[in-house]
Structure formats: structure tokens, C-alpha cells
Scaffold this motif. Structure first.
Motif, PDB file in Angstrom:
ATOM      1  N   PRO A  63       0.798  -1.229   0.000  1.00 15.70           N
ATOM      2  CA  PRO A  63       0.000   0.000   0.000  1.00 15.70           C
ATOM      3  C   PRO A  63       0.831   1.279   0.000  1.00 15.70           C
ATOM      4  O   PRO A  63       0.439   2.288  -0.604  1.00 15.70           O
ATOM      5  CB  PRO A  63      -0.833  -0.124   1.277  1.00 15.70           C
ATOM      6  CG  PRO A  63      -0.947  -1.595   1.513  1.00 15.70           C
ATOM      7  CD  PRO A  63       0.354  -2.167   1.058  1.00 15.70           C
ATOM      8  N   GLU A  64       1.983   1.269   0.667  1.00 13.06           N
ATOM      9  CA  GLU A  64       2.770   2.495   0.756  1.00 13.06           C
ATOM     10  C   GLU A  64       3.300   2.963  -0.605  1.00 13.06           C
ATOM     11  O   GLU A  64       3.692   4.128  -0.754  1.00 13.06           O
ATOM     12  CB  GLU A  64       3.936   2.341   1.742  1.00 13.06           C
ATOM     13  CG  GLU A  64       4.775   1.099   1.549  1.00 13.06           C
ATOM     14  CD  GLU A  64       4.356  -0.030   2.476  1.00 13.06           C
ATOM     15  OE1 GLU A  64       5.258  -0.704   3.024  1.00 13.06           O
ATOM     16  OE2 GLU A  64       3.138  -0.255   2.619  1.00 13.06           O
TER      17      GLU A  64
ATOM     18  N   PHE B  40       1.533   3.478  -3.098  1.00 12.72           N
ATOM     19  CA  PHE B  40       0.519   4.383  -3.621  1.00 12.72           C
ATOM     20  C   PHE B  40       0.198   5.538  -2.655  1.00 12.72           C
ATOM     21  O   PHE B  40      -0.742   6.295  -2.869  1.00 12.72           O
ATOM     22  CB  PHE B  40      -0.757   3.594  -3.923  1.00 12.72           C
ATOM     23  CG  PHE B  40      -0.503   2.397  -4.795  1.00 12.72           C
ATOM     24  CD1 PHE B  40      -0.305   2.548  -6.154  1.00 12.72           C
ATOM     25  CD2 PHE B  40      -0.438   1.113  -4.246  1.00 12.72           C
ATOM     26  CE1 PHE B  40      -0.057   1.454  -6.960  1.00 12.72           C
ATOM     27  CE2 PHE B  40      -0.196   0.013  -5.052  1.00 12.72           C
ATOM     28  CZ  PHE B  40       0.003   0.177  -6.413  1.00 12.72           C
ATOM     29  N   SER B  41       1.006   5.674  -1.606  1.00 12.44           N
ATOM     30  CA  SER B  41       0.806   6.747  -0.638  1.00 12.44           C
ATOM     31  C   SER B  41       0.999   8.111  -1.289  1.00 12.44           C
ATOM     32  O   SER B  41       1.798   8.279  -2.215  1.00 12.44           O
ATOM     33  CB  SER B  41       1.799   6.588   0.519  1.00 12.44           C
ATOM     34  OG  SER B  41       1.813   7.737   1.333  1.00 12.44           O
ATOM     35  N   GLN B  42       0.252   9.086  -0.806  1.00  9.84           N
ATOM     36  CA  GLN B  42       0.399  10.455  -1.290  1.00  9.84           C
ATOM     37  C   GLN B  42       1.087  11.352  -0.262  1.00  9.84           C
ATOM     38  O   GLN B  42       1.120  12.576  -0.411  1.00  9.84           O
ATOM     39  CB  GLN B  42      -0.983  11.024  -1.639  1.00  9.84           C
ATOM     40  CG  GLN B  42      -1.682  10.287  -2.771  1.00  9.84           C
ATOM     41  CD  GLN B  42      -0.873  10.288  -4.057  1.00  9.84           C
ATOM     42  OE1 GLN B  42      -0.408  11.336  -4.499  1.00  9.84           O
ATOM     43  NE2 GLN B  42      -0.693   9.122  -4.655  1.00  9.84           N
ATOM     44  N   GLU B  43       1.630  10.759   0.791  1.00  9.97           N
ATOM     45  CA  GLU B  43       2.325  11.529   1.817  1.00  9.97           C
ATOM     46  C   GLU B  43       3.612  12.118   1.262  1.00  9.97           C
ATOM     47  O   GLU B  43       4.215  11.584   0.329  1.00  9.97           O
ATOM     48  CB  GLU B  43       2.636  10.637   3.027  1.00  9.97           C
ATOM     49  CG  GLU B  43       1.405  10.043   3.697  1.00  9.97           C
ATOM     50  CD  GLU B  43       0.510  11.104   4.310  1.00  9.97           C
ATOM     51  OE1 GLU B  43       1.040  12.157   4.737  1.00  9.97           O
ATOM     52  OE2 GLU B  43      -0.720  10.890   4.356  1.00  9.97           O
ATOM     53  N   SER B  44       4.058  13.200   1.848  1.00  9.18           N
ATOM     54  CA  SER B  44       5.242  13.897   1.356  1.00  9.18           C
ATOM     55  C   SER B  44       6.521  13.074   1.535  1.00  9.18           C
ATOM     56  O   SER B  44       7.491  13.265   0.798  1.00  9.18           O
ATOM     57  CB  SER B  44       5.399  15.245   2.072  1.00  9.18           C
ATOM     58  OG  SER B  44       5.502  15.050   3.483  1.00  9.18           O
TER      59      SER B  44
ATOM     60  N   ARG C 285       6.731   9.812   1.160  1.00 13.84           N
ATOM     61  CA  ARG C 285       6.496   8.511   0.530  1.00 13.84           C
ATOM     62  C   ARG C 285       7.770   7.945  -0.084  1.00 13.84           C
ATOM     63  O   ARG C 285       8.712   8.690  -0.410  1.00 13.84           O
ATOM     64  CB  ARG C 285       5.435   8.654  -0.566  1.00 13.84           C
ATOM     65  CG  ARG C 285       5.907   9.505  -1.724  1.00 13.84           C
ATOM     66  CD  ARG C 285       4.827   9.771  -2.752  1.00 13.84           C
ATOM     67  NE  ARG C 285       4.428   8.569  -3.467  1.00 13.84           N
ATOM     68  CZ  ARG C 285       3.682   8.579  -4.578  1.00 13.84           C
ATOM     69  NH1 ARG C 285       3.251   9.746  -5.074  1.00 13.84           N
ATOM     70  NH2 ARG C 285       3.363   7.463  -5.173  1.00 13.84           N
ATOM     71  N   TRP C 286       7.793   6.632  -0.232  1.00 18.59           N
ATOM     72  CA  TRP C 286       8.898   5.971  -0.934  1.00 18.59           C
ATOM     73  C   TRP C 286       8.866   6.413  -2.390  1.00 18.59           C
ATOM     74  O   TRP C 286       7.818   6.392  -3.034  1.00 18.59           O
ATOM     75  CB  TRP C 286       8.732   4.452  -0.839  1.00 18.59           C
ATOM     76  CG  TRP C 286       9.908   3.684  -1.368  1.00 18.59           C
ATOM     77  CD1 TRP C 286      10.954   3.185  -0.661  1.00 18.59           C
ATOM     78  CD2 TRP C 286      10.125   3.295  -2.741  1.00 18.59           C
ATOM     79  NE1 TRP C 286      11.845   2.520  -1.495  1.00 18.59           N
ATOM     80  CE2 TRP C 286      11.340   2.584  -2.776  1.00 18.59           C
ATOM     81  CE3 TRP C 286       9.435   3.483  -3.922  1.00 18.59           C
ATOM     82  CZ2 TRP C 286      11.874   2.047  -3.947  1.00 18.59           C
ATOM     83  CZ3 TRP C 286       9.960   2.973  -5.108  1.00 18.59           C
ATOM     84  CH2 TRP C 286      11.165   2.259  -5.099  1.00 18.59           C
ATOM     85  N   THR C 287      10.015   6.819  -2.916  1.00 15.16           N
ATOM     86  CA  THR C 287      10.070   7.363  -4.283  1.00 15.16           C
ATOM     87  C   THR C 287      11.249   6.782  -5.035  1.00 15.16           C
ATOM     88  O   THR C 287      12.368   6.715  -4.512  1.00 15.16           O
ATOM     89  CB  THR C 287      10.205   8.895  -4.253  1.00 15.16           C
ATOM     90  OG1 THR C 287       9.066   9.451  -3.572  1.00 15.16           O
ATOM     91  CG2 THR C 287      10.279   9.458  -5.651  1.00 15.16           C
TER      92      THR C 287
END
Length: 474
Positions: free
Chosen positions: A456-457, A459-463, A465-467
Motif C-alpha cells: 500500500p505504501e 501508492f501513498s500520497q504523503e510527502s 512517501r517511498w520514491t
């Protein structure tokens, strides 16, 4: 005398004019034979070519199964080893095993038995129709069998008999389907690969009510080219579809318009130079469109989604809630890919990388590095494969290694758990060969990054987030 001469001249003029008209008509007819698609119909012809693009890919693959592998319809074609450069299937992954099984129901329903999942063997795939519409996914928690195994009953168009309770019914509006399945061994040690092949051999495929023995064909690493042909065979395969298949109501208008190209059910069709020209134009336009496919997924990153959101939203039927038919987007997707899942992002998720951190197209003549941060949000594993842009996404012919995944036992990690990969014609000084994917030629390439069992992480929209970062030119 002058009057008689005038009449003679007038008569000669009329006869000459008549001959010119006849000759002109003959030449126009001759030109029509040589150039069957008129200039005024060219735009329509390109539109029809794009609409039919997935069908061309489907039947090209079906023909390749028999031509290159000797696998007939209703026989299970599989590969007992990871795919290599001999296999020209569009954008494959070489860290799994595949099956590509053409299923026909002209003579009645077919049963495909999927064995229960093994804890050491992953299974996921889809049953698809000739337009690459997934009828159902198979394997995993989101597959129609929930990973528990099942007897799948694939029925032909307008089948109205009662379905026995022991089967999961998969109705199709076409007589042709394909079972594209991915089998993931625990590792590629000899014993684990052998276990995966034995699992494949537990599958069964037979007509309903028959005790017919299942035939298995091992593709090994023989040359195999199922790519859609953008030549005289393009519209030949479209004609094959129209002559032999049932069709959906949503496609009726397109099939009617195919008469402009000389393709009509019950009539003999032969492609000419104009059909070849249109097929080439279809390819060039789709190839150009591929440069800007999808949407940006991570902030400040050039990785894009492989499909438009509407495609996944319709579960790849391409007909939305407003009954709008997005066939153009379908053509763009299946120009470079095959076998889209019904539930994208559940068992697998992909992103495409075509540009570096400066927005420049990835070149086979340049060197790059890509750092993959630690804690990749994939419950099973991740992989990155590269493909030649110019050939529509096939393996490089001259290179043995075309991918790296977290399953690679020789993969070297950085102290913080991240992984740095390099790409280029030569491995950069000081970089480990185990983390390097070579490129060849003077063209360009693109990458697919795959998450298996995405978490799930991702698709996280948190600043925070894994990128996944960009390719950086060295």
C-alpha cells in the motif's frame, strides 16, 4: 466539303475523347487494384488499423505458437527457462517462467484446470480475448480462483447451457482466448526451477466432458517472434479475425467500415502496397505516441504509469461508465505490451522510464545509474528490465543480460540498503558487473520497473512517501 471535314474532325474528337475516358477509367481501376486504399480513405484506414492493433498482436502470437514452437491451439505452451534474447515477445520479464496458451472454443467449451498455489511458487496471469480484454485474472488473492486452484470453464459466444457447480464460468464473446500466465520459482536454482515446471505440468486443458490428455509444449529458448507485424501481414490478420470470429456489438461500426479496405466477411482479401503503407503509418504514429505514455507517478520523477487511468478504471474493457469506447488508448498500450490484468496494481504494478533526470531520452550510447532506495514496497520482489525503443520493446539481440531483480543472488547493496544499478555499453569503472545491464547500438531504450505484490505504501500520497529516483547520466 468543309462541313464534311468538320464532321469528320468532330467525330474523331468524340472517338478520341471516348478512348481517353475508357483508358482513364482503366488506369483508375488498375490504380485501385494496386493502391486499394484511396487517399480520401487513408485517415479512416489508419483509425481502423489502430482499432484492430490488439487483434493483430493476438493472432500474430497465436500463429507464432504453432510456427515457431509447434504448439497447436488447446495445447499448453510454456517456457522451462527464463526468456532470453531469442524470445521476441513484447516487454517480457526474464525472472519468471511463462505460459502462452491459445484456447479455441469453436467445438464447444474448454476446461482449464489451475492447480492450487504452492507456497514456494507464485502464479498470476489472465484469460484474455482477441482485443486483450482480460476476462478474469488467475492466481493470487485477487485471481478468480483466490490462489486455491480451480476448474475454469471457458465457453463460446451465446452459450446457454447450465454450468456445473464444480466450474468457475468464464464466458467469452469470442471463440479465441489466450491464457497468459506467469509462474515465479522460489529461485533459479535447478531444483526450484524443476519444481516450477512440475507445477505447470499439473495444469490441464481439455474439452468439457472429455478425458483428453493435455499436451504440453516446452518453448525452451528457441527463436520465437510473436510481435505484431506492421507489413502485408497486418491486415491479413485483421481479415483472419473478421472471417473466423464472433464480435462484440461495440465493434460493429469498425467492422462495417473495414469494407473500405477490402475486408468483409465471406470475401477473399489480399493486401496490396496501400495496406502495407497504412500498417507502417499505424506503427509510426503509435511509436511516436509511446514517448509520452501515461502520467507522472512520483513527484519530481520521470517515471510514468504504463496506461491512462481510464484503462485500469474500465478493467481494460475500454468502455467506461458513460459507454465511451477508448479504443485509441488500447491501441497505444498494446503496441508495446500484451496481457493486461483485470485488476492492475493488485498482484503487480509497473512504471515506465524513458528519460533521464534532465528529461533527455535514454540513449544506448550513454552510461547511466539508477539508485533504488531501501525498503522497496514489494512483498514478493522487484525487477527492472530494459527494452529497445525502436523495435517496440523486445530484448536486445546481442546481449545476454537484460534485467536485474531483487532475486539476483549476486546483487550488491549499499550500506543503507539501497541498490545502485548502472546501464550502458560498458560497465563504469568501479561499478560491480552484477549490478550492470549492458546496452548496444545507436538507438534509444526504455525501462520497466515492476513491483510484485505491491504494498500500500507504494501508492501513498504523503510527502515522505517511498520514491524511485531518475536515471542519471554519468
Amino acid at each position: 466539303m468543309k462541313k464534311s471535314t468538320s464532321f469528320k474532325i468532330l467525330g474523331f474528337t468524340v472517338i478520341l475523347s471516348s478512348l481517353l475516358i475508357v483508358f482513364s477509367s482503366y488506369k483508375q481501376k488498375d490504380n485501385k487494384i494496386e493502391n486499394g486504399i484511396s487517399v480520401e480513405n487513408e485517415a479512416t484506414a489508419v483509425k481502423l488499423g489502430k482499432w484492430a492493433m490488439p487483434v493483430v498482436s493476438f493472432f500474430a502470437q497465436k500463429e507464432a505458437n504453432e510456427r515457431d514452437m509447434g504448439a497447436l491451439p488447446n495445447q499448453i505452451l510454456y517456457w522451462s527457462q527464463p526468456l532470453d534474447h531469442n524470445n521476441k515477445i513484447l516487454t517480457p520479464n526474464d525472472v519468471v517462467l511463462y505460459t502462452s496458451t491459445s484456447i479455441e472454443t469453436f467445438d464447444g467449451p474448454m476446461v482449464l484446470e489451475i492447480p492450487k498455489a504452492d507456497e514456494n511458487i507464485g502464479l498470476f496471469g489472465s484469460i484474455l480475448d482477441p482485443f486483450m480484454v482480460p476476462l478474469e485474472d488467475v492466481g493470487g488473492a485477487n485471481g478468480v480462483d483466490k490462489g486455491l486452484g480451480a476448474k475454469l470453464l471457458i465457453t463460446p459466444p451465446n452459450y446457454d447451457k447450465e454450468i456445473p457447480s464444480e466450474y468457475i464460468h468464464i464466458p467469452s464473446q469470442h471463440y479465441n482466448t489466450v491464457a497468459g500466465l506467469r509462474i515465479t520459482p522460489k529461485s533459479f536454482e535447478e531444483k526450484d526451477v524443476e519444481d516450477a515446471v512440475n507445477y505447470i505440468h499439473k495444469m490441464k486443458l481439455y474439452p468439457l466432458g472429455s478425458d483428453q490428455e493435455t499436451v504440453f509444449v516446452d518453448g525452451e529458448n528457441k527463436p520465437y517472434n510473436p510481435k505484431p507485424p506492421y507489413d502485408e501481414n497486418f491486415f491479413r490478420l485483421v481479415d483472419l479475425y473478421i472471417q473466423t470470429e464472433n464480435h462484440k456489438e461495440v465493434d460493429s461500426t469498425f467492422i462495417e467500415e473495414m469494407k473500405l479496405l477490402g475486408i468483409e466477411k465471406g470475401n477473399t482479401f489480399t493486401a496490396d502496397v496501400s495496406h502495407v503503407r497504412i500498417a507502417s503509418k499505424v506503427k509510426n504514429e503509435l511509436q511516436a505516441g509511446f514517448r509520452n505514455v501515461g502520467n507522472q507517478f512520483f513527484p519530481n520523477s520521470n517515471w510514468t504509469t504504463p496506461v491512462d487511468p481510464v484503462e485500469a478504471a474500465t478493467q481494460f474493457t475500454y468502455v467506461d461508465e458513460s459507454n465511451h469506447y477508448h479504443w485509441e488508448k488500447r491501441a497505444q498500450t498494446f503496441h508495446w505490451a500484451i496481457w493486461g490484468p483485470k485488476h492492475l496494481g493488485k498482484e503487480t504494478f509497473y512504471l515506465i522510464g524513458q528519460k533521464d533526470n534532465e528529461g533527455t531520452v535514454l540513449s544506448s550510447q550513454s552510461d547511466y545509474q539508477l539508485t533504488i532506495p531501501a525498503n522497496v514496497p514489494a512483498a514478493q520482489f522487484w525487477s527492472v528490465n530494459i527494452y529497445e525503443f525502436e523495435t517496440g520493446g523486445t530484448f536486445f539481440d546481442e546481449v545476454e543480460k537484460v534485467a536485474i531483480s531483487s532475486k539476483n543472488e549476486d546483487l550488491l547493496m549499499n550500506e543503507d540498503g539501497s541498490v545502485t544499478l548502472t546501464f550502458g555499453q560498458n560497465c563504469p569503472e568501479g561499478a560491480p558487473m552484477s549490478n550492470h545491464i549492458p546496452t548496444v547500438g545507436e538507438g534509444s531504450w526504455f525501462a520497466l520497473f515492476r513491483w510484485y505484490a505491491p504494498m500500500p505504501e507504494l501508492f501513498s500520497q504523503e510527502s515522505d512517501r517511498w520514491t524511485l529516483g531518475n536515471f542519471e547520466k554519468l
